[in-house]
Every structure is written in structure tokens, then in C-alpha cells.
Motif scaffolding. Structure first.
Motif, PDB file in Angstrom:
ATOM      1  N   TRP A  28      12.738  14.675   3.333  1.00  0.00           N
ATOM      2  CA  TRP A  28      13.117  13.364   3.847  1.00  0.00           C
ATOM      3  C   TRP A  28      12.424  12.238   3.095  1.00  0.00           C
ATOM      4  N   GLU A  29      11.207  12.431   2.669  1.00  0.00           N
ATOM      5  CA  GLU A  29      10.516  11.396   1.893  1.00  0.00           C
ATOM      6  C   GLU A  29      11.277  11.086   0.614  1.00  0.00           C
ATOM      7  N   SER A  30      11.874  12.101   0.004  1.00  0.00           N
ATOM      8  CA  SER A  30      12.614  11.885  -1.240  1.00  0.00           C
ATOM      9  C   SER A  30      13.890  11.083  -1.012  1.00  0.00           C
ATOM     10  N   ARG A  31      14.378  11.030   0.207  1.00  0.00           N
ATOM     11  CA  ARG A  31      15.620  10.307   0.513  1.00  0.00           C
ATOM     12  C   ARG A  31      15.391   8.848   0.927  1.00  0.00           C
ATOM     13  N   PHE A  32      14.172   8.512   1.328  1.00  0.00           N
ATOM     14  CA  PHE A  32      13.910   7.159   1.800  1.00  0.00           C
ATOM     15  C   PHE A  32      13.911   6.149   0.658  1.00  0.00           C
ATOM     16  N   GLU A  33      14.279   4.955   0.985  1.00  0.00           N
ATOM     17  CA  GLU A  33      14.256   3.844   0.045  1.00  0.00           C
ATOM     18  C   GLU A  33      12.811   3.590  -0.386  1.00  0.00           C
ATOM     19  N   GLY A  34      12.618   3.271  -1.646  1.00  0.00           N
ATOM     20  CA  GLY A  34      11.268   3.031  -2.161  1.00  0.00           C
ATOM     21  C   GLY A  34      10.574   1.850  -1.527  1.00  0.00           C
ATOM     22  N   THR A  35      11.345   0.937  -0.958  1.00  0.00           N
ATOM     23  CA  THR A  35      10.752  -0.245  -0.325  1.00  0.00           C
ATOM     24  C   THR A  35      10.655  -0.109   1.189  1.00  0.00           C
ATOM     25  N   SER A  36      10.761   1.106   1.688  1.00  0.00           N
ATOM     26  CA  SER A  36      10.616   1.364   3.120  1.00  0.00           C
ATOM     27  C   SER A  36       9.162   1.710   3.416  1.00  0.00           C
ATOM     28  N   TYR A  37       8.571   1.055   4.416  1.00  0.00           N
ATOM     29  CA  TYR A  37       7.144   1.232   4.680  1.00  0.00           C
ATOM     30  C   TYR A  37       6.821   1.718   6.085  1.00  0.00           C
ATOM     31  N   GLY A  38       7.766   1.720   7.009  1.00  0.00           N
ATOM     32  CA  GLY A  38       7.465   2.027   8.404  1.00  0.00           C
ATOM     33  C   GLY A  38       7.105   3.474   8.665  1.00  0.00           C
ATOM     34  N   PHE A  39       5.898   3.712   9.150  1.00  0.00           N
ATOM     35  CA  PHE A  39       5.434   5.034   9.587  1.00  0.00           C
ATOM     36  C   PHE A  39       5.607   6.103   8.515  1.00  0.00           C
ATOM     37  N   ARG A  40       5.296   5.771   7.276  1.00  0.00           N
ATOM     38  CA  ARG A  40       5.395   6.739   6.186  1.00  0.00           C
ATOM     39  C   ARG A  40       4.010   7.084   5.677  1.00  0.00           C
ATOM     40  N   PRO A  41       3.801   8.335   5.298  1.00  0.00           N
ATOM     41  CA  PRO A  41       2.479   8.731   4.816  1.00  0.00           C
ATOM     42  C   PRO A  41       2.100   7.983   3.545  1.00  0.00           C
ATOM     43  N   GLY A  42       0.868   7.533   3.495  1.00  0.00           N
ATOM     44  CA  GLY A  42       0.387   6.836   2.311  1.00  0.00           C
ATOM     45  C   GLY A  42       0.839   5.395   2.192  1.00  0.00           C
ATOM     46  N   ARG A  43       1.468   4.859   3.225  1.00  0.00           N
ATOM     47  CA  ARG A  43       1.925   3.463   3.202  1.00  0.00           C
ATOM     48  C   ARG A  43       1.382   2.741   4.423  1.00  0.00           C
ATOM     49  N   SER A  44       1.148   1.455   4.258  1.00  0.00           N
ATOM     50  CA  SER A  44       0.555   0.693   5.352  1.00  0.00           C
ATOM     51  C   SER A  44       1.239  -0.663   5.475  1.00  0.00           C
ATOM     52  N   ALA A  45       0.859  -1.388   6.513  1.00  0.00           N
ATOM     53  CA  ALA A  45       1.382  -2.744   6.698  1.00  0.00           C
ATOM     54  C   ALA A  45       0.957  -3.638   5.532  1.00  0.00           C
ATOM     55  N   GLN A  46      -0.238  -3.407   5.004  1.00  0.00           N
ATOM     56  CA  GLN A  46      -0.712  -4.204   3.866  1.00  0.00           C
ATOM     57  C   GLN A  46       0.160  -3.961   2.636  1.00  0.00           C
ATOM     58  N   ASP A  47       0.629  -2.726   2.449  1.00  0.00           N
ATOM     59  CA  ASP A  47       1.542  -2.434   1.339  1.00  0.00           C
ATOM     60  C   ASP A  47       2.849  -3.205   1.502  1.00  0.00           C
ATOM     61  N   ALA A  48       3.358  -3.255   2.720  1.00  0.00           N
ATOM     62  CA  ALA A  48       4.603  -3.986   2.980  1.00  0.00           C
ATOM     63  C   ALA A  48       4.414  -5.480   2.725  1.00  0.00           C
ATOM     64  N   ILE A  49       3.286  -6.019   3.161  1.00  0.00           N
ATOM     65  CA  ILE A  49       3.016  -7.448   2.943  1.00  0.00           C
ATOM     66  C   ILE A  49       2.912  -7.747   1.454  1.00  0.00           C
ATOM     67  N   SER A  50       2.256  -6.869   0.709  1.00  0.00           N
ATOM     68  CA  SER A  50       2.160  -7.055  -0.746  1.00  0.00           C
ATOM     69  C   SER A  50       3.541  -7.060  -1.383  1.00  0.00           C
ATOM     70  N   ARG A  51       4.400  -6.156  -0.926  1.00  0.00           N
ATOM     71  CA  ARG A  51       5.766  -6.087  -1.459  1.00  0.00           C
ATOM     72  C   ARG A  51       6.544  -7.359  -1.132  1.00  0.00           C
ATOM     73  N   ILE A  52       6.318  -7.916   0.039  1.00  0.00           N
ATOM     74  CA  ILE A  52       6.975  -9.169   0.412  1.00  0.00           C
ATOM     75  C   ILE A  52       6.552 -10.296  -0.520  1.00  0.00           C
ATOM     76  N   TYR A  53       5.256 -10.406  -0.794  1.00  0.00           N
ATOM     77  CA  TYR A  53       4.774 -11.442  -1.710  1.00  0.00           C
ATOM     78  C   TYR A  53       5.372 -11.282  -3.099  1.00  0.00           C
ATOM     79  N   ILE A  54       5.465 -10.049  -3.580  1.00  0.00           N
ATOM     80  CA  ILE A  54       6.063  -9.801  -4.895  1.00  0.00           C
ATOM     81  C   ILE A  54       7.525 -10.241  -4.899  1.00  0.00           C
ATOM     82  N   ALA A  55       8.259  -9.882  -3.854  1.00  0.00           N
ATOM     83  CA  ALA A  55       9.680 -10.248  -3.777  1.00  0.00           C
ATOM     84  C   ALA A  55       9.854 -11.762  -3.755  1.00  0.00           C
ATOM     85  N   ILE A  56       9.023 -12.454  -2.992  1.00  0.00           N
ATOM     86  CA  ILE A  56       9.121 -13.922  -2.923  1.00  0.00           C
ATOM     87  C   ILE A  56       8.835 -14.542  -4.280  1.00  0.00           C
TER      88      ILE A  56
END
Length: 76
Positions: A28-56
Motif C-alpha cells: 500500500w505504501e507503494s500506491r500512495f501519492e508521494g505528497t500524502s502525509y497522513g498517518f504514514r510511517p516516516g512522515r510527520s506534520a512538519q514534513d507536510a508543512i515543509s511541502r506546503i512551503y515548497i509548493a507556495i
């Protein structure tokens, strides 16, 4: 699922859960979108926030923040 006296899963149930997780998670990890961060191993809210800043900073201004906790179906 059986529970110990205070509502905690028994050791056998936790072992079964870990076995199922280790079998299913890689597929299932191989099927998830690379920019998906919710409840995934090795990913955190800080990772999602960093990705948001990069996108902006790249001019991408669409961010979806959804809470679907109350959208689950309950049988009457």
C-alpha cells in the motif's frame, strides 16, 4: 478482537496485527501519492508543512486540508 481486562488488545492480537501490517504496508505504501502525509510511517506534520512551503514558493497555491473523521457511515 479479544481485549484484556482494561480494553487493551491481548498479546496474541497485537502480534496478529503486526503480522498483517508487515504484510500489507509495503504494497500500500507503494500506491500512495508521494505528497500524502497522513498517518504514514516516516512522515510527520512538519514534513507536510515543509511541502506546503515548497509548493507556495513554486507558485502552487492549492492546499487541501480535510478532516473526514465525522464523514464515516453509521448504520441506523
Amino acid at each position: 478482537m479479544k481485549k484484556a481486562g482494561i480494553g487493551i488488545p491481548t498479546i496474541q492480537d497485537r502480534a496478529r496485527q503486526a503480522l498483517v501490517k508487515s504484510a500489507l504496508e509495503p504494497e500500500w505504501e507503494s500506491r500512495f501519492e508521494g505528497t500524502s502525509y497522513g498517518f504514514r510511517p516516516g512522515r510527520s506534520a512538519q514534513d507536510a508543512i515543509s511541502r506546503i512551503y515548497i509548493a507556495i514558493n513554486q507558485g502552487q497555491y492549492y492546499v487541501l486540508d480535510a478532516d473526514i473523521a465525522k464523514c464515516s457511515y453509521r448504520e441506523p
